[in-house]
Design an enzyme around this catalytic site. Sequence first.
Site, mmCIF file in Angstrom:
data_model
loop_
_atom_site.group_PDB
_atom_site.id
_atom_site.type_symbol
_atom_site.label_atom_id
_atom_site.label_comp_id
_atom_site.label_asym_id
_atom_site.label_seq_id
_atom_site.Cartn_x
_atom_site.Cartn_y
_atom_site.Cartn_z
ATOM 1 N N SER A 245 -2.440 -1.879 -2.682
ATOM 2 C CA SER A 245 -3.126 -0.891 -3.518
ATOM 3 C C SER A 245 -3.269 0.436 -2.795
ATOM 4 O O SER A 245 -3.586 1.448 -3.425
ATOM 5 C CB SER A 245 -4.536 -1.393 -3.847
ATOM 6 O OG SER A 245 -4.473 -2.637 -4.474
ATOM 7 N N HIS B 266 3.515 -1.523 -6.903
ATOM 8 C CA HIS B 266 2.098 -1.729 -7.179
ATOM 9 C C HIS B 266 1.907 -2.092 -8.654
ATOM 10 O O HIS B 266 1.915 -1.221 -9.527
ATOM 11 C CB HIS B 266 1.325 -0.448 -6.809
ATOM 12 C CG HIS B 266 -0.146 -0.551 -7.019
ATOM 13 N ND1 HIS B 266 -0.911 0.515 -7.427
ATOM 14 C CD2 HIS B 266 -0.994 -1.601 -6.901
ATOM 15 C CE1 HIS B 266 -2.166 0.113 -7.542
ATOM 16 N NE2 HIS B 266 -2.237 -1.153 -7.219
ATOM 17 N N GLU C 99 3.473 1.119 -10.373
ATOM 18 C CA GLU C 99 3.580 2.330 -9.556
ATOM 19 C C GLU C 99 4.548 1.997 -8.415
ATOM 20 O O GLU C 99 4.317 1.035 -7.680
ATOM 21 C CB GLU C 99 2.169 2.622 -9.014
ATOM 22 C CG GLU C 99 1.944 3.985 -8.485
ATOM 23 C CD GLU C 99 0.478 4.159 -8.040
ATOM 24 O OE1 GLU C 99 -0.273 3.170 -7.914
ATOM 25 O OE2 GLU C 99 0.100 5.311 -7.808
ATOM 26 N N ASN D 298 -5.014 4.353 -7.418
ATOM 27 C CA ASN D 298 -6.254 4.046 -6.693
ATOM 28 C C ASN D 298 -6.884 5.251 -6.008
ATOM 29 O O ASN D 298 -8.061 5.220 -5.664
ATOM 30 C CB ASN D 298 -6.016 2.911 -5.702
ATOM 31 C CG ASN D 298 -6.021 1.585 -6.436
ATOM 32 O OD1 ASN D 298 -6.895 1.339 -7.269
ATOM 33 N ND2 ASN D 298 -5.040 0.755 -6.180
#
Length: 290
Positions: free
Chosen positions: A127, A148, A160, A198
């Site tokens: 993350s 991700h 991602e 994130n």
Amino acid sequence: MKQFLRYRFSTVLGVVGAGQMGTGIAIVGSAVAGLRVRVVDVNEQRLNASHNFVSKWCDKEIQKNRMTDQIKTDVLQRFSFHLQMSDLASCDFVVEAAPEKFEMKAEIFRQLVKATKPETILASNTSSISITKLAGITDRPDRIIGMHFMNPVPVMKLIEVIKGLQTSQQTLDTTLELASKMKKEIVIAQDIPGFIANRILMPYINEAIQTLHEGIGTVEGIDKAMKLGTNVPMGPLTLADFIGLDTCLEIMRVLHQDLGDSKYRPCPLLVNYVNAGWLGKKSGRGFYKY
Ligand SMILES: NC(=O)c1ccc[n+]([C@@H]2O[C@H](COP(=O)([O-])OP(=O)(O)OC[C@H]3O[C@@H](n4cnc5c(N)ncnc54)[C@H](O)[C@@H]3O)[C@@H](O)[C@H]2O)c1
């Protein structure tokens, strides 16, 4: 019915970590992309739970008329579960989904280098941890990439993709092809801690916890304010429980340490909850009881 394929591509997908993310990644690998999937975990109970989850997930798809019994059999036949990293020797592409701790991931990547073919691409579902840093401890920095996935993986459309400093164009192309076989949408992010999702989401969740810590609102009040006030499907504290408070804390620690800005300081209440073992839905208690 169209969504789930009965044929399979020749690629063998390896998944390291049979937790909530690893199991979801394995599901889309087998059920959507039609790949053979080999799942490795150090914990046998987690492997058994993952196997059961896949079977129950297929049953729900059958109930919704999106899968037949035959397709379920095919999906499960493409799966295998293992305790040893050496069982990933035949894999062409491996996604690591172990806990969000750099040293743990680094050790897994060292083991993966020994266990897999030199041409195998090694992706991390991290993350927040630097892909370039992970690549630096391997023999193949050009074949290391960030992939991700979002939680829950079978439901969420996005992946991602994070290109490390030395990731090759070929590795990126293969990863994009795999993501498209999994029927996912892609956003490419730079290898800066937290990437896109994130970098934005975790400070928001951390601030929601800080708001609770300062007594500005109750758990329910904070979630209601954000859910109804900003039209999101769930409030930040529910979302944090769902992600895992240990994972949230580790991500905040990476942002805080690697970006060096005090605005990313993890809220002390989040630290306390993790110290108490209140990790959210997966441990039965977080901001809510499950
Ligand atoms: N939870 C989320 O919402 C979310 C979303 C996107 C990405 N991620 C990332 O995915 C990764 C995994 O998160 P999760 O929520 O699935 O965690 P989890 O705790 O549910 O699962 C982690 C699994 O890894 C296993 N494991 C630990 N050490 C291992 C080792 N050496 N070899 C093999 N397996 C090992 C554990 O037994 C466990 O089953 C983390 O990097 C996290 O940041 C999580």
